[in-house]
Design a protein around this motif. Structure first.
Motif, PDB file in Angstrom:
ATOM      1  N   GLU A  11       0.839  -1.205   0.000  1.00 58.99           N
ATOM      2  CA  GLU A  11       0.000   0.000   0.000  1.00 58.99           C
ATOM      3  C   GLU A  11       0.873   1.254   0.000  1.00 58.99           C
ATOM      4  O   GLU A  11       0.559   2.244  -0.674  1.00 58.99           O
ATOM      5  CB  GLU A  11      -0.938  -0.010   1.216  1.00 58.99           C
TER       6      GLU A  11
ATOM      7  N   GLU B 147       1.023   4.228  -2.793  1.00 58.34           N
ATOM      8  CA  GLU B 147       0.849   5.618  -2.360  1.00 58.34           C
ATOM      9  C   GLU B 147       1.970   6.503  -2.909  1.00 58.34           C
ATOM     10  O   GLU B 147       1.728   7.554  -3.519  1.00 58.34           O
ATOM     11  CB  GLU B 147       0.878   5.651  -0.823  1.00 58.34           C
TER      12      GLU B 147
ATOM     13  N   THR C  27      -2.452  12.262  -4.839  1.00 60.51           N
ATOM     14  CA  THR C  27      -2.362  12.036  -3.404  1.00 60.51           C
ATOM     15  C   THR C  27      -3.483  11.090  -3.009  1.00 60.51           C
ATOM     16  O   THR C  27      -4.663  11.450  -3.036  1.00 60.51           O
ATOM     17  CB  THR C  27      -2.485  13.359  -2.624  1.00 60.51           C
TER      18      THR C  27
ATOM     19  N   LYS D 258      -4.611   7.292  -0.611  1.00 59.10           N
ATOM     20  CA  LYS D 258      -4.297   6.359   0.458  1.00 59.10           C
ATOM     21  C   LYS D 258      -4.037   5.002  -0.184  1.00 59.10           C
ATOM     22  O   LYS D 258      -4.796   4.561  -1.053  1.00 59.10           O
ATOM     23  CB  LYS D 258      -5.449   6.263   1.457  1.00 59.10           C
TER      24      LYS D 258
ATOM     25  N   SER E  36      -4.576   2.207   0.858  1.00 58.81           N
ATOM     26  CA  SER E  36      -5.636   1.236   1.105  1.00 58.81           C
ATOM     27  C   SER E  36      -6.831   1.429   0.174  1.00 58.81           C
ATOM     28  O   SER E  36      -7.720   0.584   0.116  1.00 58.81           O
ATOM     29  CB  SER E  36      -6.106   1.337   2.563  1.00 58.81           C
ATOM     30  N   ASP E  37      -6.854   2.554  -0.558  1.00 59.04           N
ATOM     31  CA  ASP E  37      -7.951   2.797  -1.495  1.00 59.04           C
ATOM     32  C   ASP E  37      -7.870   1.804  -2.661  1.00 59.04           C
ATOM     33  O   ASP E  37      -6.776   1.381  -3.039  1.00 59.04           O
ATOM     34  CB  ASP E  37      -7.876   4.223  -2.053  1.00 59.04           C
TER      35      ASP E  37
END
Length: 207
Positions: A83, A87, A97, A99, A101-102
């Motif tokens: 992750e 990022e 920009t 996350k 985890s998205d």
């Protein structure tokens, strides 16, 4: 199948890969927009099930990108993006920009595929040149199911498969931040035997 490899042969194989990875680093640097270093710190022989166990341990925490090596030599590469990798690569290369985890966007997945394509492509080209072998890398894919299914072909087609596994750490810096991307490169037993035969029969380092 028991394979015997002495230290000199290990060093030669590492050096062959280092030459290919140096070229890959230059190409990757254009995307990462900063200094890129690739190195081969380790290689080992292991059973197919052991390799699958290692890869499965990454499946739920990393995005895996696979590219197969085909032709006279047979193998695969797997790049493992955490992750944090996603990022930082998104920020450095896409100006996004996000996350880690998205869910991956189509653009982010394309970026990961391109990074893998650049590194694997440069490596395969260099291996073909040095070993004088007719080989090519297949377009990289992001497996959407169990990794064993993606690798089933190479295991099924080569029942004596005992992978020679290279753990490659790709590093690039951006604004003093270091990003590391693990890469697994492995060949089946028959391919490794072919590589050893070439090394033992031809002093290519003096050519």
């Amino acid at each position: 199948m028991e394979l015997q490899v002495n230290e000199l042969e290990r060093d030669i194989i590492k050096e062959i890969l280092n030459i290919g990875l140096a070229r890959a680093a230059d190409s990757f640097a254009a995307i990462a927009k900063d200094r890129v270093l690739l190195k081969v710190p380790d290689l080992q022989l292991m059973e197919a099930e052991e390799l699958l166990k290692i890869v499965r341990a990454y499946e739920h925490s990393h995005t895996l990108i696979q590219s197969d090596i085909k032709g006279e030599l047979n193998g695969s590469t797997l790049m493992l993006f955490s992750e944090l990798h996603v990022e930082q690569l998104s920020k450095v290369c896409l100006g996004m920009t996000v996350k880690g985890s998205d869910p991956l966007t189509e653009m982010q997945e394309s970026l990961l595929l391109e990074v893998s394509n650049i590194i694997t492509g440069a490596l395969v080209t260099q291996l073909a040149n040095i070993l004088k072998a007719s080989i090519y890398g297949s377009p990289p894919v992001a497996p959407k199911h169990d990794i064993a299914e993606s690798l089933k072909g190479i295991f099924t087609d080569h029942p004596l498969f005992q992978p020679l596994v290279f753990t490659v750490i790709t590093q690039f810096t951006n604004n003093s931040k270091l990003v590391e991307l693990p890469l697994l490169l492995f060949f089946d037993t028959n391919t490794f035997i072919k590589i050893l035969e070439i090394i033992r029969s031809y002093n290519f380092l003096t050519k």
